[in-house]
Design an enzyme around this catalytic site. Structure first.
Site, mmCIF file in Angstrom:
data_model
loop_
_atom_site.group_PDB
_atom_site.id
_atom_site.type_symbol
_atom_site.label_atom_id
_atom_site.label_comp_id
_atom_site.label_asym_id
_atom_site.label_seq_id
_atom_site.Cartn_x
_atom_site.Cartn_y
_atom_site.Cartn_z
ATOM 1 C CE LYS A 138 71.951 25.741 -50.869
ATOM 2 N NZ LYS A 138 72.599 25.941 -49.599
ATOM 3 C CE LYS A 195 76.091 30.492 -44.438
ATOM 4 N NZ LYS A 195 77.085 30.116 -45.456
ATOM 5 C CE LYS A 207 77.069 29.688 -53.854
ATOM 6 N NZ LYS A 207 77.466 29.941 -52.507
HETATM 7 P P1 ATP Z 1 75.797 30.307 -49.390
HETATM 8 O O1 ATP Z 1 74.434 30.871 -49.583
HETATM 9 O O2 ATP Z 1 76.817 31.322 -48.988
HETATM 10 O O3 ATP Z 1 76.249 29.429 -50.506
HETATM 11 P P2 ATP Z 1 74.672 28.325 -47.712
HETATM 12 O O4 ATP Z 1 73.566 28.953 -46.952
HETATM 13 O O5 ATP Z 1 74.301 27.445 -48.850
HETATM 14 O O6 ATP Z 1 75.713 29.392 -48.140
HETATM 15 P P3 ATP Z 1 76.927 26.842 -46.563
HETATM 16 O O7 ATP Z 1 77.880 27.553 -45.711
HETATM 17 O O8 ATP Z 1 77.343 26.611 -47.947
HETATM 18 O O9 ATP Z 1 75.510 27.556 -46.602
HETATM 19 O O10 ATP Z 1 76.491 25.491 -45.865
HETATM 20 C C1 ATP Z 1 76.709 25.113 -44.527
HETATM 21 C C2 ATP Z 1 75.973 23.812 -44.258
HETATM 22 O O11 ATP Z 1 74.564 24.046 -44.276
HETATM 23 C C3 ATP Z 1 76.233 22.716 -45.288
HETATM 24 O O12 ATP Z 1 76.334 21.458 -44.650
HETATM 25 C C4 ATP Z 1 75.018 22.757 -46.158
HETATM 26 O O13 ATP Z 1 74.758 21.535 -46.782
HETATM 27 C C5 ATP Z 1 73.938 23.126 -45.146
HETATM 28 N N1 ATP Z 1 72.825 23.821 -45.786
HETATM 29 C C6 ATP Z 1 72.891 24.982 -46.471
HETATM 30 N N2 ATP Z 1 71.672 25.346 -46.903
HETATM 31 C C7 ATP Z 1 70.811 24.391 -46.480
HETATM 32 C C8 ATP Z 1 69.404 24.207 -46.619
HETATM 33 N N3 ATP Z 1 68.654 25.070 -47.275
HETATM 34 N N4 ATP Z 1 68.840 23.106 -46.062
HETATM 35 C C9 ATP Z 1 69.605 22.220 -45.378
HETATM 36 N N5 ATP Z 1 70.933 22.328 -45.220
HETATM 37 C C10 ATP Z 1 71.549 23.401 -45.759
#
Ligand code: ATP
Ligand code: LTN
Length: 330
Positions: A195, A198, A113
């Site tokens: 990965k 969002k 980040k």
């Molecule tokens: P950001 O992009 O804002 O960092 P994010 O999409 O990574 O957000 P989080 O809110 O940080 O999402 O994560 C919420 C949950 O979803 C966590 O348990 C995280 O491990 C899971 N998660 C996020 N991205 C993935 C992915 N690509 N595959 C599986 N699990 C995920």
């Protein structure tokens, strides 16, 4: 015997993707009868990256509505907003003083980040895992369902709990991670070496839970595949196809082997349409419920209010114990 407790959180930092769903959210309702479940909309965490206040408020309601649309029942499960329970930020301050700079410097999410937001490497981004530890430890959590990317943060929460318990005697339950066998790391559709996230700026990299059927199928049709023509699970040689197989397996609740067998001899194009269709089918009922729930803001406010009280009552027991143990007058 009382039920074991589950806690998990998702940031209202954007619309949820199928990565969030398959990695975390999908399993939340499956656990709500066996465990006492607490699921949080972690709004404090989102401030580590700049947010538009109006959009943040909307997304917090939206995430709450999605929790419910996915099957979480606010009568059975505590669904609340992190900023409604002051103990999270308060305990995080105390735990900051029991966490080392060295430990935090090793966090890969911080490194990622800070690279992504080089103009805003704030202290909150650095201490993010301490706030997450506070979230978890405040509720004496036994089990934390998370995606693979959060494993390192859970380790640090465990280390902080163990350290604190050693110094002051048993205070916190040391939590265990619960990571799905299928879907724990869904990759980007266009760049399958990273990965699905969002907050990605390229909308073709992710599929949102609230996306229209046609758009979902189109995104899968466009997903990057590999040279060759065989639908085979091999993340090193075929990262694109392997990611699609993982998505399909997690969506249908089958193993990778079963998914692979289903598409033996299929052409890439047909396979991609089948994955898109399966995802769209899985999301259709969730989307219908989501729209209904989100339309009733006053209901959502009532849920938030009642659940914040429930969460605060649990949190206060731990926080009071911590205050007493470190030497504050309680
Ligand atoms: P950001 O992009 O804002 O960092 P994010 O999409 O990574 O957000 P989080 O809110 O940080 O999402 O994560 C919420 C949950 O979803 C966590 O348990 C995280 O491990 C899971 N998660 C996020 N991205 C993935 C992915 N690509 N595959 C599986 N699990 C995920
Ligand atoms: N850091 C997590 C969100 C999160 C969380 C938590 C998950 C904040 N607090 C407590 C589980 C338990 C993420 O997904 N980025």
């Amino acid at each position: 015997m009382s039920k074991k407790r589950i806690f998990s959180g998702i940031q209202p930092s954007g619309n949820l993707t199928i990565g969030n769903y398959l990695g975390a959210l999908k399993r939340f309702p499956e656990l709500q009868d066996e465990y006492e479940c607490i699921y949080c909309v972690v709004d404090l965490h989102t401030l580590t990256v700049r947010q538009d206040p109006v959009a943040l408020r909307e997304r917090s309601y939206a995430l709450l509505a999605l929790y419910m649309a996915c099957g979480l029942d606010p009568e059975k499960t505590t669904l609340f907003l992190q900023s409604h329970v002051s103990g999270h930020a308060e305990l995080a301050w105390i735990l900051n003083c029991y966490t080392y700079m060295g430990e935090l410097s090793r966090m890969t999410q911080f490194k990622d980040k800070s690279q992504k937001h080089a103009d805003n490497i704030n202290a909150g981004l650095f201490t993010y895992p301490v706030l997450m530890a506070a979230d978890i430890l405040l509720y004496q959590t036994d089990v934390v369902p998370i995606g693979q990317d959060q494993k390192q943060h859970l380790e640090i929460a465990r280390d902080i709990a163990i350290r604190f318990n050693k110094l002051y005697g048993d205070t916190f339950v040391v939590p265990e991670a619960y990571i799905a066998k299928q879907g724990a790391k869904i990759m980007s559709l266009q760049e399958p070496d990273k990965k699905m996230s969002k907050s990605d700026t390229n909308v073709n990299n992710f599929v949102l839970l609230i996306e229209e059927r046609d758009a979902i199928i189109k995104k899968f049709k466009r997903a990057v595949t590999d040279s060759g023509s065989e639908v085979r699970f091999d993340p090193d040689e075929k990262p694109g196809i392997s990611n699609l197989l993982s998505i399909y397996a997690a969506t249908r609740g089958i193993t990778i082997d079963e998914a692979q067998a289903e598409f033996a001899g299929s052409r890439y194009g047909d396979f991609k349409i089948a994955v898109g269709t399966a995802v769209a089918d899985m999301l259709a009922p969730i989307q219908a419920r989501y729209k209904e729930i989100l339309a009733d803001k006053s209901y959502l406010d009532r849920v938030l209010h009642a659940n914040a009280e429930r969460a605060s009552a649990i949190a206060e027991v731990t926080y009071r114990d911590v205050r007493r143990k470190v030497g504050f007058i309680v």
